[in-house]
Design a protein around this motif. Structure first.
Motif, short mmCIF file in Angstrom:
data_model
loop_
_atom_site.label_atom_id
_atom_site.label_comp_id
_atom_site.label_asym_id
_atom_site.label_seq_id
_atom_site.Cartn_x
_atom_site.Cartn_y
_atom_site.Cartn_z
N ARG A 115 0.84 -1.20 0.00
CA ARG A 115 0.00 0.00 0.00
C ARG A 115 0.88 1.24 0.00
NH1 ARG A 115 -0.30 2.23 5.25
NH2 ARG A 115 0.40 0.82 6.89
N THR A 116 0.28 2.37 -0.36
CA THR A 116 0.95 3.67 -0.29
C THR A 116 0.08 4.63 0.51
OG1 THR A 116 -0.05 4.45 -2.35
CG2 THR A 116 2.10 3.36 -2.52
N ASP A 117 0.70 5.71 1.00
CA ASP A 117 -0.03 6.70 1.78
C ASP A 117 0.47 8.08 1.40
OD1 ASP A 117 -1.53 8.08 3.62
OD2 ASP A 117 -0.41 7.40 5.37
N GLN A 118 -0.40 8.88 0.75
CA GLN A 118 -0.12 10.27 0.40
C GLN A 118 1.14 10.41 -0.47
OE1 GLN A 118 -0.08 12.47 4.09
NE2 GLN A 118 -2.30 12.34 4.33
N ASP A 119 1.46 9.40 -1.24
CA ASP A 119 2.59 9.44 -2.19
C ASP A 119 3.93 9.71 -1.52
OD1 ASP A 119 1.13 8.79 -4.42
OD2 ASP A 119 0.64 10.86 -4.93
N ARG A 120 4.01 9.51 -0.19
CA ARG A 120 5.30 9.69 0.50
C ARG A 120 5.72 8.45 1.28
NH1 ARG A 120 6.31 15.22 3.69
NH2 ARG A 120 8.28 14.09 3.90
N LEU A 121 4.75 7.60 1.59
CA LEU A 121 5.01 6.42 2.39
C LEU A 121 4.49 5.20 1.65
CD1 LEU A 121 5.78 5.05 5.13
CD2 LEU A 121 3.43 5.50 5.85
N ALA A 122 5.23 4.10 1.75
CA ALA A 122 4.78 2.86 1.12
C ALA A 122 5.25 1.67 1.95
CB ALA A 122 5.31 2.74 -0.30
N ILE A 123 4.46 0.61 1.90
CA ILE A 123 4.85 -0.69 2.44
C ILE A 123 5.00 -1.64 1.26
CG2 ILE A 123 4.24 -2.61 3.95
CD1 ILE A 123 4.81 -0.07 5.47
N VAL A 124 6.19 -2.26 1.15
CA VAL A 124 6.45 -3.19 0.05
C VAL A 124 6.97 -4.50 0.62
CG1 VAL A 124 6.93 -1.34 -1.61
CG2 VAL A 124 8.81 -2.33 -0.27
N ASN A 125 6.76 -5.57 -0.12
CA ASN A 125 7.30 -6.87 0.25
C ASN A 125 8.54 -7.16 -0.57
OD1 ASN A 125 5.49 -7.65 2.24
ND2 ASN A 125 4.05 -8.55 0.77
N LEU A 126 9.57 -7.69 0.09
CA LEU A 126 10.80 -8.11 -0.56
C LEU A 126 11.03 -9.58 -0.29
CD1 LEU A 126 13.29 -5.22 0.36
CD2 LEU A 126 11.67 -5.31 -1.53
N GLU A 127 11.78 -10.23 -1.15
CA GLU A 127 12.16 -11.61 -0.89
C GLU A 127 13.04 -11.67 0.34
OE1 GLU A 127 13.99 -13.24 -4.32
OE2 GLU A 127 12.18 -13.16 -5.56
N SER A 128 12.96 -12.78 1.07
CA SER A 128 13.72 -12.92 2.31
C SER A 128 15.22 -13.06 2.06
CB SER A 128 13.22 -14.15 3.09
OG SER A 128 11.87 -13.98 3.45
N GLU A 129 15.61 -13.41 0.85
CA GLU A 129 17.02 -13.59 0.51
C GLU A 129 17.83 -12.34 0.83
OE1 GLU A 129 20.48 -13.07 -1.67
OE2 GLU A 129 18.67 -12.30 -2.63
N GLY A 130 19.06 -12.52 1.35
CA GLY A 130 19.84 -11.45 1.95
C GLY A 130 20.08 -10.23 1.09
N LEU A 131 20.35 -10.39 -0.20
CA LEU A 131 20.71 -9.26 -1.05
C LEU A 131 19.48 -8.51 -1.59
CD1 LEU A 131 23.67 -10.77 -3.11
CD2 LEU A 131 23.79 -9.10 -1.25
N SER A 132 18.28 -8.97 -1.27
CA SER A 132 17.09 -8.36 -1.86
C SER A 132 16.94 -6.90 -1.44
CB SER A 132 15.84 -9.15 -1.47
OG SER A 132 15.67 -9.17 -0.06
N GLN A 133 17.27 -6.57 -0.17
CA GLN A 133 17.15 -5.19 0.27
C GLN A 133 18.11 -4.29 -0.48
OE1 GLN A 133 17.70 -4.59 4.46
NE2 GLN A 133 17.31 -2.39 4.37
N HIS A 134 19.33 -4.76 -0.69
CA HIS A 134 20.31 -3.97 -1.44
C HIS A 134 19.84 -3.70 -2.86
CE1 HIS A 134 24.08 -2.66 -3.22
NE2 HIS A 134 23.96 -3.65 -4.10
N ARG A 135 19.36 -4.75 -3.54
CA ARG A 135 18.90 -4.58 -4.92
C ARG A 135 17.69 -3.67 -4.99
NH1 ARG A 135 20.25 -10.33 -5.33
NH2 ARG A 135 18.08 -10.82 -4.80
N ALA A 136 16.77 -3.81 -4.03
CA ALA A 136 15.57 -2.98 -4.04
C ALA A 136 15.93 -1.52 -3.79
CB ALA A 136 14.59 -3.46 -2.98
N LEU A 137 16.83 -1.26 -2.85
CA LEU A 137 17.22 0.12 -2.57
C LEU A 137 17.90 0.74 -3.78
CD1 LEU A 137 17.50 2.48 -0.65
CD2 LEU A 137 19.57 1.43 0.29
N LYS A 138 18.74 -0.02 -4.46
CA LYS A 138 19.40 0.48 -5.67
C LYS A 138 18.36 0.83 -6.75
CE LYS A 138 23.11 -0.59 -8.95
NZ LYS A 138 22.37 -0.15 -10.13
N ALA A 139 17.35 -0.03 -6.90
CA ALA A 139 16.30 0.23 -7.89
C ALA A 139 15.52 1.50 -7.55
CB ALA A 139 15.36 -0.97 -7.98
#
Length: 304
Positions: free
Chosen positions: A250-274
């Motif tokens: 979900r998103t809230d006022q175009d400034r906040l969002a909740i997203v799901n990432l894969e549990s695999e360790g590098l997923s946060q790094h790849r998502a942040l880069k994207a």
């Protein structure tokens, strides 16, 4: 403990339950949630052997509810959303009447009354009349009536309705206590934050159909993350849906969002880069606590 199979219930011109099927193991506390008119009360009344469905099967504790409703009543406790109390009886007399109706021997009633009154913290109200009690204490009396015979399964329809925050907290503690005693609870409520305090499972009902049945706080293949931006970005939801490795919750006022990432360790790094490559002004990106409301809204978002 509870098995519902292909349950269909109809009011004139309306199918309230449409092939509902699920199972609930012993000792679970299941939150029954869904929009108004989804069929939650009808489902609970069928499980309590108070309504006769068109077809399907309900089994509780090895008892066929539709074939043996009286036997079912011995092993369940049911609290309606509009419960009634005997205004001309004292609290003690109310509990004694229900105890005898549930088959407790007359000689055993005083001990049963004392035990349930202590659990519900109404032992100092036994000689008062229901009309002299606050809303919260009347609710406690109604729950005491539902569990005085120590049922294996307790069905509760909007049990916290009209209670103040302190009374709701005490109710949550009571349900956890009942769970520790081995009881299985199914609780219907619109107050998701209240359900989250004690529920182990979530059962989502929509238009008479079971659209989700999931354990809460169980290990999952995906983890929720909270994304906070320094400034609002128009159509943020559309941007996030296009990024690889992200599942938008979900998103809230175009400034906040909740997203799901894969549990695999590098997923946060790849998502942040994207996110940064997409030009988003990220100021926070960290694991988010999963709550019942997020899980419920995510379930509804997946439905057509």
């Amino acid at each position: 403990m509870i098995a519902v199979d292909n349950l269909i219930f109809e009011y004139p011109g309306v199918r309230a339950l449409d092939r509902a099927s699920f199972t609930i193991p012993q000792g679970r506390v299941t939150a029954l949630v869904g929009p108004n008119g989804a069929g939650k009360t009808t489902l609970l009344r069928c499980m309590a052997a108070l309504e006769q469905p068109v077809s399907g099967r309900i089994e509780i504790g090895g008892i066929d509810v539709l074939e043996q409703p009286r036997a079912c009543h011995r092993i369940i406790g049911y609290l309606s959303d509009f419960f009634g109390l005997y205004q001309r009886l004292t609290v003690r007399q109310c509990l004694h009447y229900v105890a005898r109706a549930q088959g407790i021997a007359a000689a055993d009633c005083p001990a049963a009354i004392a035990d349930v009154a202590r659990s519900l913290q109404i032992e100092d109200r036994l000689d008062q009349y229901p009309g002299e009690l606050s809303r919260g204490l009347r609710q406690r009396l109604a729950i005491a009536q539902a569990i005085i015979h120590k049922p294996a399964v307790v069905l509760l329809d909007e049990p916290a309705s009209g209670l103040d925050p302190e009374a709701r907290h005490q109710l949550a503690e009571l349900f956890l206590q009942l769970q520790r005693q081995g009881m299985t609870l199914v609780v219907s409520s619109h107050i998701l934050a209240e359900l989250e305090a004690y529920s182990s499972d979530m059962l989502v009902l929509r238009q008479g159909r079971i659209v989700e049945h999931a354990a809460l706080n169980a290990p999952a293949q995906h983890k929720p993350f909270r994304l906070q931006l320094a400034a609002a970005i128009p159509q943020l939801a559309d941007i996030l849906r296009k990024l690889p490795g992200l599942e938008l919750v979900r998103t809230d006022q175009d400034r906040l969002a909740i997203v799901n990432l894969e549990s695999e360790g590098l997923s946060q790094h790849r998502a942040l880069k994207a996110l940064l490559d997409a030009g988003l002004p990220v100021c926070e990106f960290a694991p988010a606590a999963v709550n019942l409301q997020d899980a419920y809204l995510q379930t509804l978002d997946k439905q057509p």
